[in-house]
Scaffold this motif. Sequence first.
Motif, PDB file in Angstrom:
ATOM      1  N   PRO A 296      24.744 110.906   5.391  1.00  0.00           N
ATOM      2  CA  PRO A 296      23.692 110.856   6.575  1.00  0.00           C
ATOM      3  C   PRO A 296      23.962 109.622   7.122  1.00  0.00           C
ATOM      4  CG  PRO A 296      22.989 110.193   4.038  1.00  0.00           C
ATOM      5  CD  PRO A 296      24.327 110.684   3.919  1.00  0.00           C
ATOM      6  N   PRO A 297      23.485 109.536   8.217  1.00  0.00           N
ATOM      7  CA  PRO A 297      23.491 108.301   9.017  1.00  0.00           C
ATOM      8  C   PRO A 297      22.875 106.973   8.406  1.00  0.00           C
ATOM      9  CG  PRO A 297      21.574 109.535   9.984  1.00  0.00           C
ATOM     10  CD  PRO A 297      22.157 110.516   8.722  1.00  0.00           C
ATOM     11  N   CYS A 298      23.189 105.718   8.714  1.00  0.00           N
ATOM     12  CA  CYS A 298      22.684 104.565   8.250  1.00  0.00           C
ATOM     13  C   CYS A 298      21.132 104.472   8.566  1.00  0.00           C
ATOM     14  CB  CYS A 298      23.541 103.310   8.855  1.00  0.00           C
ATOM     15  SG  CYS A 298      25.212 103.194   8.367  1.00  0.00           S
ATOM     16  N   ASN A 299      20.600 103.478   7.894  1.00  0.00           N
ATOM     17  CA  ASN A 299      19.240 103.406   8.017  1.00  0.00           C
ATOM     18  C   ASN A 299      18.992 103.024   9.481  1.00  0.00           C
ATOM     19  OD1 ASN A 299      17.668 104.242   5.770  1.00  0.00           O
ATOM     20  ND2 ASN A 299      18.661 102.638   4.622  1.00  0.00           N
ATOM     21  N   PRO A 300      17.876 103.014  10.081  1.00  0.00           N
ATOM     22  CA  PRO A 300      17.633 102.398  11.492  1.00  0.00           C
ATOM     23  C   PRO A 300      17.822 100.914  11.500  1.00  0.00           C
ATOM     24  CG  PRO A 300      15.772 104.245  10.886  1.00  0.00           C
ATOM     25  CD  PRO A 300      16.717 103.912   9.810  1.00  0.00           C
ATOM     26  N   GLY A 301      18.784 100.337  12.662  1.00  0.00           N
ATOM     27  CA  GLY A 301      18.650  99.079  12.789  1.00  0.00           C
ATOM     28  C   GLY A 301      20.280  98.691  11.981  1.00  0.00           C
ATOM     29  N   PRO A 312      24.064  95.533   9.538  1.00  0.00           N
ATOM     30  CA  PRO A 312      23.031  95.322  10.229  1.00  0.00           C
ATOM     31  C   PRO A 312      23.600  95.158  11.818  1.00  0.00           C
ATOM     32  CG  PRO A 312      23.269  93.524   9.177  1.00  0.00           C
ATOM     33  CD  PRO A 312      24.384  94.353   8.647  1.00  0.00           C
ATOM     34  N   CYS A 313      22.692  95.544  12.743  1.00  0.00           N
ATOM     35  CA  CYS A 313      22.979  95.251  14.253  1.00  0.00           C
ATOM     36  C   CYS A 313      22.672  93.795  14.418  1.00  0.00           C
ATOM     37  CB  CYS A 313      22.025  96.097  15.118  1.00  0.00           C
ATOM     38  SG  CYS A 313      22.580  97.825  14.981  1.00  0.00           S
ATOM     39  N   PRO A 314      23.357  93.199  15.446  1.00  0.00           N
ATOM     40  CA  PRO A 314      23.271  91.832  15.691  1.00  0.00           C
ATOM     41  C   PRO A 314      21.524  91.610  16.619  1.00  0.00           C
ATOM     42  CG  PRO A 314      24.690  92.684  17.470  1.00  0.00           C
ATOM     43  CD  PRO A 314      24.464  93.663  16.240  1.00  0.00           C
ATOM     44  N   CYS A 324      25.017 100.427  17.436  1.00  0.00           N
ATOM     45  CA  CYS A 324      24.233  99.415  17.902  1.00  0.00           C
ATOM     46  C   CYS A 324      24.387  99.359  19.615  1.00  0.00           C
ATOM     47  CB  CYS A 324      24.455  98.087  17.410  1.00  0.00           C
ATOM     48  SG  CYS A 324      24.369  97.952  15.797  1.00  0.00           S
ATOM     49  N   ALA A 325      23.095  99.194  20.110  1.00  0.00           N
ATOM     50  CA  ALA A 325      22.836  99.031  21.575  1.00  0.00           C
ATOM     51  C   ALA A 325      21.941  97.822  22.000  1.00  0.00           C
ATOM     52  CB  ALA A 325      22.475 100.238  22.182  1.00  0.00           C
ATOM     53  N   GLU A 326      22.428  97.109  22.987  1.00  0.00           N
ATOM     54  CA  GLU A 326      21.675  96.011  23.512  1.00  0.00           C
ATOM     55  C   GLU A 326      20.268  96.380  23.974  1.00  0.00           C
ATOM     56  OE1 GLU A 326      22.057  92.659  23.367  1.00  0.00           O
ATOM     57  OE2 GLU A 326      23.979  92.520  22.388  1.00  0.00           O
ATOM     58  N   CYS A 327      19.081  95.708  23.901  1.00  0.00           N
ATOM     59  CA  CYS A 327      17.886  95.857  24.221  1.00  0.00           C
ATOM     60  C   CYS A 327      17.970  95.753  25.901  1.00  0.00           C
ATOM     61  CB  CYS A 327      16.746  94.993  23.780  1.00  0.00           C
ATOM     62  SG  CYS A 327      16.276  95.660  21.852  1.00  0.00           S
ATOM     63  N   VAL A 497      11.478  88.191   9.160  1.00  0.00           N
ATOM     64  CA  VAL A 497      12.642  87.397   9.633  1.00  0.00           C
ATOM     65  C   VAL A 497      13.883  87.806   9.009  1.00  0.00           C
ATOM     66  CG1 VAL A 497      13.467  84.865   9.252  1.00  0.00           C
ATOM     67  CG2 VAL A 497      10.967  85.293   9.560  1.00  0.00           C
ATOM     68  N   GLY A 498      15.012  87.923   9.958  1.00  0.00           N
ATOM     69  CA  GLY A 498      16.389  88.614   9.664  1.00  0.00           C
ATOM     70  C   GLY A 498      16.309  89.794   9.633  1.00  0.00           C
ATOM     71  N   GLY A 499      15.238  90.672  10.177  1.00  0.00           N
ATOM     72  CA  GLY A 499      15.272  91.974  10.128  1.00  0.00           C
ATOM     73  C   GLY A 499      16.066  92.690  11.196  1.00  0.00           C
ATOM     74  N   VAL A 500      16.141  94.365  11.237  1.00  0.00           N
ATOM     75  CA  VAL A 500      16.765  94.693  12.036  1.00  0.00           C
ATOM     76  C   VAL A 500      15.923  95.591  12.981  1.00  0.00           C
ATOM     77  CG1 VAL A 500      18.995  94.805  10.867  1.00  0.00           C
ATOM     78  CG2 VAL A 500      17.347  96.641  10.611  1.00  0.00           C
ATOM     79  N   ALA A 501      16.175  96.103  14.231  1.00  0.00           N
ATOM     80  CA  ALA A 501      15.399  96.835  14.973  1.00  0.00           C
ATOM     81  C   ALA A 501      15.736  98.435  15.228  1.00  0.00           C
ATOM     82  CB  ALA A 501      15.388  96.074  16.277  1.00  0.00           C
ATOM     83  N   SER A 502      14.897  99.297  15.228  1.00  0.00           N
ATOM     84  CA  SER A 502      15.389 100.574  15.464  1.00  0.00           C
ATOM     85  C   SER A 502      15.020 101.063  16.863  1.00  0.00           C
ATOM     86  CB  SER A 502      14.300 101.366  14.402  1.00  0.00           C
ATOM     87  OG  SER A 502      13.066 101.381  14.589  1.00  0.00           O
ATOM     88  N   GLN A 503      14.362 100.193  17.663  1.00  0.00           N
ATOM     89  CA  GLN A 503      13.788 100.384  18.854  1.00  0.00           C
ATOM     90  C   GLN A 503      13.635  99.228  19.450  1.00  0.00           C
ATOM     91  OE1 GLN A 503      10.216 102.497  19.407  1.00  0.00           O
ATOM     92  NE2 GLN A 503       9.351 101.582  17.328  1.00  0.00           N
TER      93      GLN A 503
END
Length: 919
Positions: A296-301, A312-314, A324-327, A497-503
């Motif tokens: 399955p895909p990785c977890n969001p972020g 994790p995405c930067p 990963c994609a830049e906001c 703190v240090g988390g990742v983003a799904s959106q």
Amino acid sequence: MQRAFSCSEGEFLDMRSQECQKCSGGTYSLGTGVAFDEWDSMPAGFISHGMNMNIADIYTNCSNSTWIPKGDYIASNIDECTSTLSYAVSLKKAGTVSFEYFYPDNTIFFEFYVQNDQCESTDSEGRWMRTSEKDWTPHNLKLNRGNNVLYWRTTSFALVGSAVKPVLLRNIAISGVAYTSECFHCKPGTYSAKPGSAHCTPCPADSYSNKGATVCQQCEVDKYAEAGSGSCKRRPACTTSDYFYTHTPCDSKGQTQLMYKWIEPKICSEIVEGTVDNSTGGSVKLPASGQMETCPPCNPGFSVTNTSGCEPCPHGSYSNGTACAECPVGTEPVVGFEYKWWNKMPDNMRSSVYSREYSDSARSTGWEVAGEYIYTTQGDLDSDYMMLSLTVPGYRLPHSVAKDDERSELSRISFVFETQCTADCTLYFMAGYSERTNDLVEHWSGTTRKQSYSYLVKSNSTVSFTWGFQRTQAYSEVRQYSSDFAKMYTVQITNVVGGVASQCRHCALGSGSASECVPCPPAHYMVNGTGVCKSCPPNTFIRADQTVGEAACIHCGPNTHSNKAHSACVSDCRLDLQSTGGGEVLQYDFTPLANITSFQSSPRFTSKGLRYFHQFRVGLCGEEGREVAVCVDNVTESRKEVRGYACQSTVVPSEVRGQSVVSSQPFTIGDTLIGVTSDTSLDSIASFESAFITKSNLPDVIFYYRSSETTQACKKGRTTTIRLRCDPTVARKDQITLPSKCSEGTCDGCSFHFLWRSLYACPLCTESHYREIVSACIQGIQRTTYVWQQPLQCTGGVSLPAQTVSACVTLDFWLKVGVSTGTVAAILLISISCYFWKRTRKLEYKYSKLMMTAGDKECELPAADSCAIMEGEDAEDDLIYLTKKSFFTKIKSFSRERSSDGFDSVPLKSSSGLEMEMS
């Protein structure tokens, strides 16, 4: 003179030779100390007794609340009594005491202290034991020469139905005694191979030893033994409860495989016969692994690496689990963690097994990943706790969210779960600052359908979350409920703190060149899909969980206004209300009641007779910067605090720990002010009007509050209503009563209702609340006094006017004026009467004269020159009467009717006496 001997560790004093000798194999010695590591029964010298520390509860029976030997350790009591374990020892020289303890439950007070010959105890701070971070925690303390009495004391304050975990003690050793005249045999399960041993070594797994052994014996093939066992047990037949399934990590081709594994350590046998649930009647075999499947895909972020792993995405970017994609410019990442694919245990999560009966279990995996969910594996015992923990470093609000004291939400953790049980299973959710000291937040008993639960994080000290699943509380060595399980499908936590983003989400941009996200100005919301901020309508606040769209603007309730940051509605404790019947407007000022007020429910008692109360703290109203109500937990080391308009905690009067009361289990029952009104319902909150009946014509003023914390029983959160009632007879500021039918302030645990009677709950006094009393005029002085209308139902406001004094005229003066006026009027009346009487006489004279003239010429009337008195005539001329008539005859003559031509008829008499009538 007596000689003092001192032998080293591993030696004993030979009484014959008066020399120290080494202990033989299979034995050990502490030299100048004693050790206690066998607890099949209470060792000599140890005393345990239970007592009641709550002096008011004289009927509490604590005689059976003692420490209980459990073989390898001794366990404390788990009820609300105080249990003490003591040991007295006399030291010939300064020494030490050491022991290991297991203290996992912070609802128990656990203290260790020493008293000397003068009954002086160790310092008050160091005597309180810290909860165990690991299974067993060592503790050492220096002892002085002379008599020493060692005390281990526990007191439980768990007043809810959850099971209490006892304190465990083992391996107590004391050094400093004069000598040891013999060596101690190693207990079963341990051995000492060399002479002169200071301690014995536990046997490894699948081996055993008898008492005094120098070597451990290996178990037979069809038998097994745990580490430190004194005997071997026959291996049971393997069943489906002895293995679990999991998914392997993704390989370089991006594939995973369903795999079955034996539960470690494996104790079952695949070859012995047994009664199992398969058709063959023998032991089950480990099922074959499944087919290779696409991962399955990785977890969001997170994004997929070249090795099919996940990283994790930067910062500043997001992903849905692939790349990963830049906001984009004008947006910011929504940072946190969201776990919904379970091919690998996340790095900040771990599983473990806690056994209530024996904490040295070799089992280390309580939860196992299974692709779409994570589930509980089978335990050694059905009473084991299958633990899953999540740890985060802290929280940080997004740049687009303004910091404000009224905003309590720092983060939110949400998870989706289900349980399936055939017994009394329970799933616990705990939160705190460490896995061992987390506080219970919520629990679910029995089978529960798939559902979600959210918990608000309000402090940066809440960084650890734990789930614990227990199949049954009853202890049994036979596993009967291995098929019962708990599953976790998703876990999501925000603002980490240090988390990742799904959106990414739109945000307002600053004026600088960097164009970083900034919060919208106060009282502004962001237009959906843009970074434009628009102003909210007046007297509204911005929702903490939604700042986008016009729906983010919430109107404040009646008699409240938004604070400066427009993040909440507050009250300045002053308001105007229409009186009953639509009369005058009543003005209120509750400022004297704004200070923090504490009150308690009626006492309650546990099964042992321990008395406890529910204590409430209320901060009624106030502007920003006001003092808030705080309820604390002073049992645990974390000293958990909750803050809001109203909160509750459970208190026990006690002298334990030098505290007058022990406070625990705090929670808020109102952290948001909804409104202030005399209406009996507001925003779906109903006031308990039937419980507070009144005969007063003044309306009660009701404050409505709501708590954002939700529970299994209170899915919409808790609510509180405080009904203020004017009572001039109550000058106190804390006269708060609870409903008689609900002595705890609530009947359902979700809606709380209180009645606050006070003089300061009355409306402000106005001119209509007093009247004036005017005194009689005394010696030319008249006094006007103002008094309150009774019964008085107001306070403060206008003051009672001072007495006024004015000049006045007395009654004697007016009597004299009246008499004088009457006398003057009488004299004037008499004078007028005399005047008209004289005029009448003159008319009579003229008439007589006319008549005499008429007598000379009969039947001929002379023309009268005038009927009035001519000028110059003497008013005193003599009157000549032709005939005499009485006064009444004269009156009668004047009353004759006029003739038809309008002239009066005047009767005349001729000289011959004949009467003539002249028209």
